[in-house]
Design a protein around this motif. Structure first.
Motif, PDB file in Angstrom:
ATOM      1  N   ASN A 169       0.859  -1.181   0.000  1.00 14.24           N
ATOM      2  CA  ASN A 169       0.000   0.000   0.000  1.00 14.24           C
ATOM      3  C   ASN A 169       0.904   1.243   0.000  1.00 14.24           C
ATOM      4  N   GLN A 170       0.300   2.401  -0.059  1.00 10.93           N
ATOM      5  CA  GLN A 170       1.059   3.649  -0.151  1.00 10.93           C
ATOM      6  C   GLN A 170       2.023   3.817   1.021  1.00 10.93           C
ATOM      7  N   LEU A 171       1.578   3.535   2.217  1.00 10.04           N
ATOM      8  CA  LEU A 171       2.429   3.702   3.393  1.00 10.04           C
ATOM      9  C   LEU A 171       3.604   2.726   3.379  1.00 10.04           C
ATOM     10  N   GLN A 172       3.352   1.490   2.981  1.00  9.81           N
ATOM     11  CA  GLN A 172       4.427   0.497   2.923  1.00  9.81           C
ATOM     12  C   GLN A 172       5.479   0.889   1.890  1.00  9.81           C
ATOM     13  N   LEU A 173       5.050   1.384   0.740  1.00  7.41           N
ATOM     14  CA  LEU A 173       6.010   1.795  -0.280  1.00  7.41           C
ATOM     15  C   LEU A 173       6.777   3.038   0.168  1.00  7.41           C
ATOM     16  N   ALA A 174       6.081   3.964   0.792  1.00  8.36           N
ATOM     17  CA  ALA A 174       6.761   5.159   1.298  1.00  8.36           C
ATOM     18  C   ALA A 174       7.829   4.771   2.317  1.00  8.36           C
ATOM     19  N   ARG A 175       7.537   3.825   3.180  1.00  7.35           N
ATOM     20  CA  ARG A 175       8.535   3.352   4.150  1.00  7.35           C
ATOM     21  C   ARG A 175       9.696   2.660   3.445  1.00  7.35           C
ATOM     22  N   ARG A 176       9.397   1.840   2.442  1.00  5.43           N
ATOM     23  CA  ARG A 176      10.434   1.120   1.690  1.00  5.43           C
ATOM     24  C   ARG A 176      11.429   2.105   1.083  1.00  5.43           C
ATOM     25  N   TRP A 177      10.929   3.220   0.566  1.00  3.47           N
ATOM     26  CA  TRP A 177      11.776   4.200  -0.096  1.00  3.47           C
ATOM     27  C   TRP A 177      12.130   5.375   0.812  1.00  3.47           C
TER      28      TRP A 177
END
Length: 65
Positions: A5-13
């Motif tokens: 989800n958006q939050l998971q991708l934001a954390r990944r990057w």
């Protein structure tokens, strides 16, 4: 995990979720799926986007004028 989800991708990057929102609005960033109000990114699309931006050195980065 096949989707982020958006939050998971934001954390990944290590970036703001708002940046991903802006990218979607501008037609940038990795491909995404929108089901109802929910936005998810397929892991294969995220990894493809990362691979497209892989560089050997800082001089290999094309800069836009």
């Amino acid at each position: 995990m096949n989707h982020l989800n958006q939050l998971q991708l934001a954390r990944r990057w290590a970036m703001s979720p708002r940046t991903l929102e802006r990218w979607r609005w501008m037609g940038q960033g990795p491909r995404f799926l929108k089901v109802g109000k929910r936005v998810v990114y397929r892991l294969e699309d995220v990894e493809a986007y990362e691979a497209e931006r892989l560089h050997e050195s800082t001089t290999s980065v094309r800069r836009s004028a």
